[in-house]
Design an enzyme around this catalytic site. Structure first.
Site, PDB file in Angstrom:
ATOM      1  N   ASN A 101       0.826  -1.203   0.000  1.00 18.14           N
ATOM      2  CA  ASN A 101       0.000   0.000   0.000  1.00 18.14           C
ATOM      3  C   ASN A 101       0.863   1.257   0.000  1.00 18.14           C
ATOM      4  O   ASN A 101       1.897   1.304   0.660  1.00 18.14           O
ATOM      5  CB  ASN A 101      -0.934  -0.001   1.208  1.00 18.14           C
ATOM      6  CG  ASN A 101      -1.894  -1.180   1.174  1.00 18.14           C
ATOM      7  OD1 ASN A 101      -2.235  -1.675   0.101  1.00 18.14           O
ATOM      8  ND2 ASN A 101      -2.328  -1.637   2.332  1.00 18.14           N
ATOM      9  N   VAL A 102       0.388   2.274  -0.709  1.00 18.06           N
ATOM     10  CA  VAL A 102       1.150   3.525  -0.801  1.00 18.06           C
ATOM     11  C   VAL A 102       0.674   4.548   0.229  1.00 18.06           C
ATOM     12  O   VAL A 102       1.190   5.669   0.275  1.00 18.06           O
ATOM     13  CB  VAL A 102       1.064   4.128  -2.228  1.00 18.06           C
ATOM     14  CG1 VAL A 102       1.647   3.159  -3.241  1.00 18.06           C
ATOM     15  CG2 VAL A 102      -0.367   4.510  -2.603  1.00 18.06           C
ATOM     16  N   ASP A 103      -0.310   4.184   1.050  1.00 12.92           N
ATOM     17  CA  ASP A 103      -0.799   5.101   2.075  1.00 12.92           C
ATOM     18  C   ASP A 103       0.058   5.007   3.334  1.00 12.92           C
ATOM     19  O   ASP A 103       1.012   4.225   3.403  1.00 12.92           O
ATOM     20  CB  ASP A 103      -2.278   4.823   2.393  1.00 12.92           C
ATOM     21  CG  ASP A 103      -2.498   3.397   2.907  1.00 12.92           C
ATOM     22  OD1 ASP A 103      -1.952   3.062   3.983  1.00 12.92           O
ATOM     23  OD2 ASP A 103      -3.194   2.617   2.231  1.00 12.92           O
ATOM     24  N   HIS A 118       5.603  -0.676  -3.020  1.00 16.46           N
ATOM     25  CA  HIS A 118       5.176   0.104  -4.174  1.00 16.46           C
ATOM     26  C   HIS A 118       5.341   1.604  -3.936  1.00 16.46           C
ATOM     27  O   HIS A 118       4.722   2.416  -4.616  1.00 16.46           O
ATOM     28  CB  HIS A 118       3.726  -0.225  -4.528  1.00 16.46           C
ATOM     29  CG  HIS A 118       3.549  -1.649  -4.971  1.00 16.46           C
ATOM     30  ND1 HIS A 118       2.321  -2.276  -5.051  1.00 16.46           N
ATOM     31  CD2 HIS A 118       4.457  -2.585  -5.360  1.00 16.46           C
ATOM     32  CE1 HIS A 118       2.479  -3.525  -5.456  1.00 16.46           C
ATOM     33  NE2 HIS A 118       3.762  -3.730  -5.644  1.00 16.46           N
ATOM     34  N   CYS A 126      11.960  14.930  -6.237  1.00 16.89           N
ATOM     35  CA  CYS A 126      12.121  15.607  -7.521  1.00 16.89           C
ATOM     36  C   CYS A 126      12.158  14.571  -8.636  1.00 16.89           C
ATOM     37  O   CYS A 126      12.821  13.533  -8.521  1.00 16.89           O
ATOM     38  CB  CYS A 126      13.397  16.440  -7.521  1.00 16.89           C
ATOM     39  SG  CYS A 126      13.715  17.254  -9.117  1.00 16.89           S
ATOM     40  N   GLY A 195      -5.050  -9.188   3.141  1.00 16.62           N
ATOM     41  CA  GLY A 195      -5.697  -8.318   2.165  1.00 16.62           C
ATOM     42  C   GLY A 195      -4.976  -8.153   0.846  1.00 16.62           C
ATOM     43  O   GLY A 195      -5.088  -7.109   0.219  1.00 16.62           O
ATOM     44  N   PRO A 222     -11.140 -12.066   3.089  1.00 14.08           N
ATOM     45  CA  PRO A 222     -12.525 -12.555   3.033  1.00 14.08           C
ATOM     46  C   PRO A 222     -12.800 -13.468   1.839  1.00 14.08           C
ATOM     47  O   PRO A 222     -13.832 -14.138   1.804  1.00 14.08           O
ATOM     48  CB  PRO A 222     -13.349 -11.267   2.950  1.00 14.08           C
ATOM     49  CG  PRO A 222     -12.418 -10.243   2.398  1.00 14.08           C
ATOM     50  CD  PRO A 222     -11.057 -10.612   2.900  1.00 14.08           C
ATOM     51  N   VAL A 223     -11.879 -13.531   0.859  1.00 11.59           N
ATOM     52  CA  VAL A 223     -12.104 -14.332  -0.345  1.00 11.59           C
ATOM     53  C   VAL A 223     -10.872 -15.168  -0.662  1.00 11.59           C
ATOM     54  O   VAL A 223      -9.770 -14.889  -0.189  1.00 11.59           O
ATOM     55  CB  VAL A 223     -12.445 -13.439  -1.563  1.00 11.59           C
ATOM     56  CG1 VAL A 223     -13.733 -12.660  -1.315  1.00 11.59           C
ATOM     57  CG2 VAL A 223     -11.295 -12.484  -1.870  1.00 11.59           C
ATOM     58  N   ALA A 239      -9.363  -7.726   7.720  1.00 10.38           N
ATOM     59  CA  ALA A 239      -8.339  -7.393   8.718  1.00 10.38           C
ATOM     60  C   ALA A 239      -8.958  -6.794   9.971  1.00 10.38           C
ATOM     61  O   ALA A 239      -8.568  -7.130  11.094  1.00 10.38           O
ATOM     62  CB  ALA A 239      -7.327  -6.418   8.110  1.00 10.38           C
TER      63      ALA A 239
END
Length: 251
Positions: A101-103, A118, A126, A195, A222-223, A239
């Site tokens: 995740n990038v958050d 990622h 820059c 996840g 969940p899947v 999660a």
């Protein structure tokens, strides 16, 4: 939900826990996935055409506006119970987190993150000289088609988000940190795969690498995914549902 006893026992007996998290980890906080961000102004544009160095070179204000909007969306959400549970788990076990995740929700929940595979949308730099940028950034309250990116104080180049764009290699330090954490695993240690779809490499190969080191691999999703079959245990839930209960069971 009830966490299987064998999963609780595995984590209870582990000295270290490696967490491999993907988009599903943040989806519960309301972070839009890559394509879910394509709404309103942006719905006619293909994100795979926006998320390239070439697109940024050709039209920096256009690409920057999309990422500024995504940054604003992330800033508007909070870590979920799953993020907070992992931070709590770090007080009970040696925890290493590697995320796709990038958050910054893991960090905002109180966890240290060893690797952003990622990149991070907030790790600005820059586009020309690669100098990190920590100056002020104005984020739009509403989607805006064009916003001039900040200017690098070193070379006056355009500042870009610190994400990995299509065609770019993953950060060497993030890959090295993740693979070092896997190589340090021993029999009895646990890997939580949370996840992630298991289709994006090299992250999709990490559970098999961890299993080869003797670690117990547990999927939280969940899947069914592409990596479900290679995990020792599968917990079908999100999660935010699974991790708080798991941590509570350890205490």
């Amino acid at each position: 939900m009830t966490i299987p006893d064998e999963v609780v026992d595995a984590v209870r007996g582990a000295r270290r826990v490696l967490v491999l998290s993907g988009a599903g980890m943040s989806a519960e906080s309301g972070v839009p996935t890559f394509r879910d961000a394509q709404t309103g102004l942006w719905e006619e544009f293909d994100p795979s055409q926006l998320a390239t160095a070439e697109a940024f070179r050709l039209d920096p204000p256009f690409v920057w506006a999309w990422y500024a909007w995504r940054m604003q969306l992330v800033r508007g959400v909070e870590p979920n119970d799953g993020h907070r549970a992992l931070a709590e788990l770090a007080g009970l076990r040696e925890v290493t987190i590697s995320t796709q995740n990038v958050d910054d929700l893991h960090e905002r929940a109180g966890s240290a993150v060893a690797a952003h595979l990622h990149g991070s949308i907030f790790a600005l730099r820059c586009s020309d000289c690669e100098t990190p940028y920590d100056g002020d950034v104005d984020l739009p309250a509403e989607p805006t088609e064009r916003i001039d990116p900040p200017t690098c104080p070193q070379c006056e180049g355009d500042v870009r988000p610190g994400v990995v764009w299509f065609g770019e290699v993953l950060p060497d330090d993030a890959v090295a940190a993740t693979e070092a954490a896997i190589e340090a695993l021993e029999p009895g240690d646990v890997v939580l795969v949370i996840g992630t779809s298991g289709i994006v490499y090299p992250a999709a190969g990490y559970p098999a690498m961890a299993r080869a080191e003797g670690a117990t691999v547990v999927e939280v999703n969940p899947v069914d995914t592409e990596i479900s079959d290679m995990c020792h245990h599968v917990v079908r839930g999100t999660a935010a549902q699974v991790l708080p209960e798991l941590v509570a069971a350890l205490q």
